[in-house]
Design an enzyme around this catalytic site. Structure first.
Site, PDB file in Angstrom:
ATOM      1  N   GLY A   1     -19.443  89.757  10.083  1.00  0.00           N
ATOM      2  CA  GLY A   1     -20.467  89.636  11.116  1.00  0.00           C
ATOM      3  C   GLY A   1     -20.196  90.535  12.306  1.00  0.00           C
ATOM      4  O   GLY A   1     -21.109  91.185  12.836  1.00  0.00           O
ATOM      5  N   CYS A   2     -18.960  90.582  12.725  1.00  0.00           N
ATOM      6  CA  CYS A   2     -18.597  91.391  13.891  1.00  0.00           C
ATOM      7  C   CYS A   2     -18.763  92.878  13.582  1.00  0.00           C
ATOM      8  O   CYS A   2     -19.193  93.657  14.435  1.00  0.00           O
ATOM      9  CB  CYS A   2     -17.175  91.074  14.335  1.00  0.00           C
ATOM     10  SG  CYS A   2     -17.005  89.360  14.868  1.00  0.00           S
ATOM     11  N   THR A   3     -18.435  93.271  12.366  1.00  0.00           N
ATOM     12  CA  THR A   3     -18.607  94.663  11.958  1.00  0.00           C
ATOM     13  C   THR A   3     -20.087  95.029  11.962  1.00  0.00           C
ATOM     14  O   THR A   3     -20.480  96.078  12.484  1.00  0.00           O
ATOM     15  CB  THR A   3     -17.985  94.902  10.568  1.00  0.00           C
ATOM     16  OG1 THR A   3     -16.578  94.626  10.656  1.00  0.00           O
ATOM     17  CG2 THR A   3     -18.193  96.326  10.100  1.00  0.00           C
TER      18      THR A   3
ATOM     19  N   LYS B   1     -14.008  88.354  16.154  1.00  0.00           N
ATOM     20  CA  LYS B   1     -12.821  88.942  15.549  1.00  0.00           C
ATOM     21  C   LYS B   1     -13.132  90.314  14.964  1.00  0.00           C
ATOM     22  O   LYS B   1     -14.060  90.458  14.166  1.00  0.00           O
ATOM     23  CB  LYS B   1     -12.285  88.018  14.455  1.00  0.00           C
ATOM     24  CG  LYS B   1     -10.883  88.326  14.006  1.00  0.00           C
ATOM     25  CD  LYS B   1     -10.318  87.131  13.244  1.00  0.00           C
ATOM     26  CE  LYS B   1      -8.917  87.334  12.754  1.00  0.00           C
ATOM     27  NZ  LYS B   1      -7.946  87.620  13.782  1.00  0.00           N
TER      28      LYS B   1
ATOM     29  N   ALA C   1     -21.207  95.301  15.685  1.00  0.00           N
ATOM     30  CA  ALA C   1     -20.629  96.467  16.347  1.00  0.00           C
ATOM     31  C   ALA C   1     -21.221  97.771  15.802  1.00  0.00           C
ATOM     32  O   ALA C   1     -21.478  98.709  16.562  1.00  0.00           O
ATOM     33  CB  ALA C   1     -19.108  96.454  16.194  1.00  0.00           C
TER      34      ALA C   1
END
Length: 159
Positions: free
Chosen positions: A48-50, A43, A53
């Protein structure tokens, strides 16, 4: 729906999808030109995704020097991907797999559980695809610390 991940050495599942910039991107666009790192994240704009990325963003020049394109993909909308890219300065494409067809073809659309609630979503995974369009390395169930360095090592082995 595919339950299994692509096999190393086999052709990567082809796709055509819209990026956060509204561009149409196909895996075949890179064939014969560049390796591809395709990372699936659950998401946009979550902790975590930030982190993941941003790590790819911070190492993008090294990937590019190794002849490799980086593509991030989640089931978020083009608009949400665009806001995520703008907020964190991502210059590589973020792909909007809103119908999760690509996640399914790569075997990363899974039943997940959070606080006792079950739902379908993307399981974090990364695929290294060579210039010929074949899967060369699969990183399933990714743990973020050290991940980008491991992916970079896999890319360097491609030569």
């Amino acid at each position: 729906m595919s339950e299994s991940l692509p096999i190393v050495g086999a052709p990567a599942p082809e796709f055509t999808i819209t990026s956060h910039k509204g561009e149409t991107i196909s895996l075949s666009d890179f064939k014969g030109k560049q390796n591809v790192v395709l990372f699936f994240y659950p998401k946009a704009d979550t902790p975590g995704c930030t982190l993941e990325a941003c790590s790819f963003r911070d190492n993008l020049a090294t990937f590019q020097a190794a002849g490799t394109a980086v593509l991030g993909i989640s089931a978020d909308s083009v608009k949400k991907q665009g806001k995520f890219a703008e907020k964190f300065g991502f210059t590589y494409p973020l792909l909007a797999d809103e119908d999760h067809a690509i996640a399914e073809s790569y075997g990363v659309w899974k039943e997940k559980s959070f606080m006792g609630r079950k739902f379908m979503g993307i399981e974090r995974a990364t695929f290294v695809i060579d210039r010929e369009g074949n899967v060369r390395k699969v990183f399933p169930k990714v743990s973020i610390p050290g991940h980008t360095a491991a992916v970079l090592e896999a890319v360097k082995e491609l030569g």
